[in-house]
Design an enzyme around this catalytic site. Sequence first.
Site, PDB file in Angstrom:
ATOM      1  N   PRO A  82       0.789  -1.226   0.000  1.00  0.00           N
ATOM      2  CG  PRO A  82      -0.106  -1.087   2.142  1.00  0.00           C
ATOM      3  CD  PRO A  82       0.531  -2.055   1.178  1.00  0.00           C
ATOM      4  CG  ASN A  83      -0.351   4.396   1.095  1.00  0.00           C
ATOM      5  OD1 ASN A  83      -1.268   4.914   0.484  1.00  0.00           O
ATOM      6  ND2 ASN A  83      -0.501   3.911   2.313  1.00  0.00           N
TER       7      ASN A  83
ATOM      8  NE  ARG B 248       0.981  12.781  -2.512  1.00  0.00           N
ATOM      9  CZ  ARG B 248      -0.179  12.136  -2.547  1.00  0.00           C
ATOM     10  NH1 ARG B 248      -0.697  11.640  -1.457  1.00  0.00           N
ATOM     11  NH2 ARG B 248      -0.826  11.989  -3.677  1.00  0.00           N
TER      12      ARG B 248
ATOM     13  CE1 TYR C 185       8.779   5.211   3.374  1.00  0.00           C
ATOM     14  CE2 TYR C 185       7.300   7.075   3.114  1.00  0.00           C
ATOM     15  CZ  TYR C 185       7.694   5.948   3.801  1.00  0.00           C
ATOM     16  OH  TYR C 185       7.017   5.563   4.929  1.00  0.00           O
TER      17      TYR C 185
ATOM     18  CG  ASN D  78       8.237  -2.057   0.593  1.00  0.00           C
ATOM     19  OD1 ASN D  78       7.601  -2.097   1.653  1.00  0.00           O
ATOM     20  ND2 ASN D  78       8.913  -0.983   0.213  1.00  0.00           N
TER      21      ASN D  78
ATOM     22  CB  ALA E 137       1.312   0.442   6.517  1.00  0.00           C
TER      23      ALA E 137
ATOM     24  CD  GLU F 285      10.208  -7.504   6.769  1.00  0.00           C
ATOM     25  OE1 GLU F 285      10.420  -8.592   7.359  1.00  0.00           O
ATOM     26  OE2 GLU F 285       9.854  -6.468   7.360  1.00  0.00           O
TER      27      GLU F 285
ATOM     28  CG  HIS G 155      10.707  -2.390   5.117  1.00  0.00           C
ATOM     29  ND1 HIS G 155       9.348  -2.319   4.919  1.00  0.00           N
ATOM     30  CD2 HIS G 155      10.950  -3.523   5.807  1.00  0.00           C
ATOM     31  CE1 HIS G 155       8.789  -3.373   5.478  1.00  0.00           C
ATOM     32  NE2 HIS G 155       9.733  -4.125   6.025  1.00  0.00           N
TER      33      HIS G 155
ATOM     34  NE  ARG H  44      10.041   6.051   8.806  1.00  0.00           N
ATOM     35  CZ  ARG H  44       9.094   5.936   7.883  1.00  0.00           C
ATOM     36  NH1 ARG H  44       9.128   4.930   7.020  1.00  0.00           N
ATOM     37  NH2 ARG H  44       8.120   6.827   7.810  1.00  0.00           N
TER      38      ARG H  44
HETATM   39  O1  CA2 Z   1      10.246   1.948   4.092  1.00  0.00           O
HETATM   40  C1  CA2 Z   1       9.416   1.274   3.484  1.00  0.00           C
HETATM   41  O2  CA2 Z   1       9.625   0.807   2.367  1.00  0.00           O
HETATM   42  C2  CA2 Z   1       8.032   1.048   4.105  1.00  0.00           C
HETATM   43  O3  CA2 Z   1       7.621  -0.275   3.796  1.00  0.00           O
HETATM   44  C3  CA2 Z   1       7.119   2.065   3.454  1.00  0.00           C
HETATM   45  C4  CA2 Z   1       5.713   2.082   4.046  1.00  0.00           C
HETATM   46  C5  CA2 Z   1       5.766   2.187   5.574  1.00  0.00           C
HETATM   47  O4  CA2 Z   1       4.455   2.067   6.102  1.00  0.00           O
HETATM   48  C6  CA2 Z   1       6.650   1.117   6.179  1.00  0.00           C
HETATM   49  O5  CA2 Z   1       6.697   1.316   7.569  1.00  0.00           O
HETATM   50  C7  CA2 Z   1       8.045   1.201   5.608  1.00  0.00           C
HETATM   51  C8  CA2 Z   1       4.910   3.280   3.538  1.00  0.00           C
HETATM   52  C9  CA2 Z   1       4.920   3.459   2.066  1.00  0.00           C
HETATM   53  C10 CA2 Z   1       4.314   4.796   1.781  1.00  0.00           C
HETATM   54  O6  CA2 Z   1       4.921   5.280   0.624  1.00  0.00           O
HETATM   55  C11 CA2 Z   1       4.742   6.600   0.352  1.00  0.00           C
HETATM   56  C12 CA2 Z   1       5.457   7.079  -0.706  1.00  0.00           C
HETATM   57  C13 CA2 Z   1       5.342   8.406  -1.046  1.00  0.00           C
HETATM   58  C14 CA2 Z   1       4.510   9.232  -0.334  1.00  0.00           C
HETATM   59  C15 CA2 Z   1       3.792   8.732   0.727  1.00  0.00           C
HETATM   60  C16 CA2 Z   1       3.907   7.407   1.057  1.00  0.00           C
END
Ligand code: CA2
Length: 144
Positions: free
Chosen positions: A10-11, A18, A23, A74, A77, A98, A100, A107
């Site tokens: 997700p996301n 953003r 990221y 990946n 969340a 896995e 990230h 974090r």
């Molecule tokens: O660090 C990572 O790759 C995560 O898997 C990314 C997830 C986060 O919930 C994990 O704790 C760590 C979130 C991805 C959200 O990606 C975005 C990218 C651009 C703007 C907003 C969110």
Amino acid sequence: MPSFLVLNGPNLNLLGTRQPDVYGSTTLSDIEADCVTYGTEKGISISCLQSNHEGELVDAIHAAKGTFSGIILNAGAYTHTSIALRDAISSVELPVIELHLSNIHAREEFRHTSYIAAVVIGQICGFGSAGYRLAIDALLGHLK
Ligand code: CA2
């Protein structure tokens, strides 16, 4: 020829649009294209899939059995919440890495717990988009 599924949760479709401080500025399309290019160099067939839906990720893990040699995941969340993903990984008995982008251990506290860590072969985090190439190398090394 080994074949890997690069599965993003997700996301992650928002990458590069953003929060570049957390990221990076690389888009998911860029990452996926680079995985395919790197896979070709290494003699691996790479397929990529992203979903914002937990059940679709479960379905993709199930469908990977018999099609792919391993999965780079990946889970976004869902890493920190999903027993369903953990059970799916256990059920397929495929090697899963896995991944990230960020260092989840540096974090917020809630990101320190991974529900999937115990059922994957290893975790790569904190290396940004470069982590995907590291994961391809690690999965290939595991299969050799
Ligand atoms: O660090 C990572 O790759 C995560 O898997 C990314 C997830 C986060 O919930 C994990 O704790 C760590 C979130 C991805 C959200 O990606 C975005 C990218 C651009 C703007 C907003 C969110």
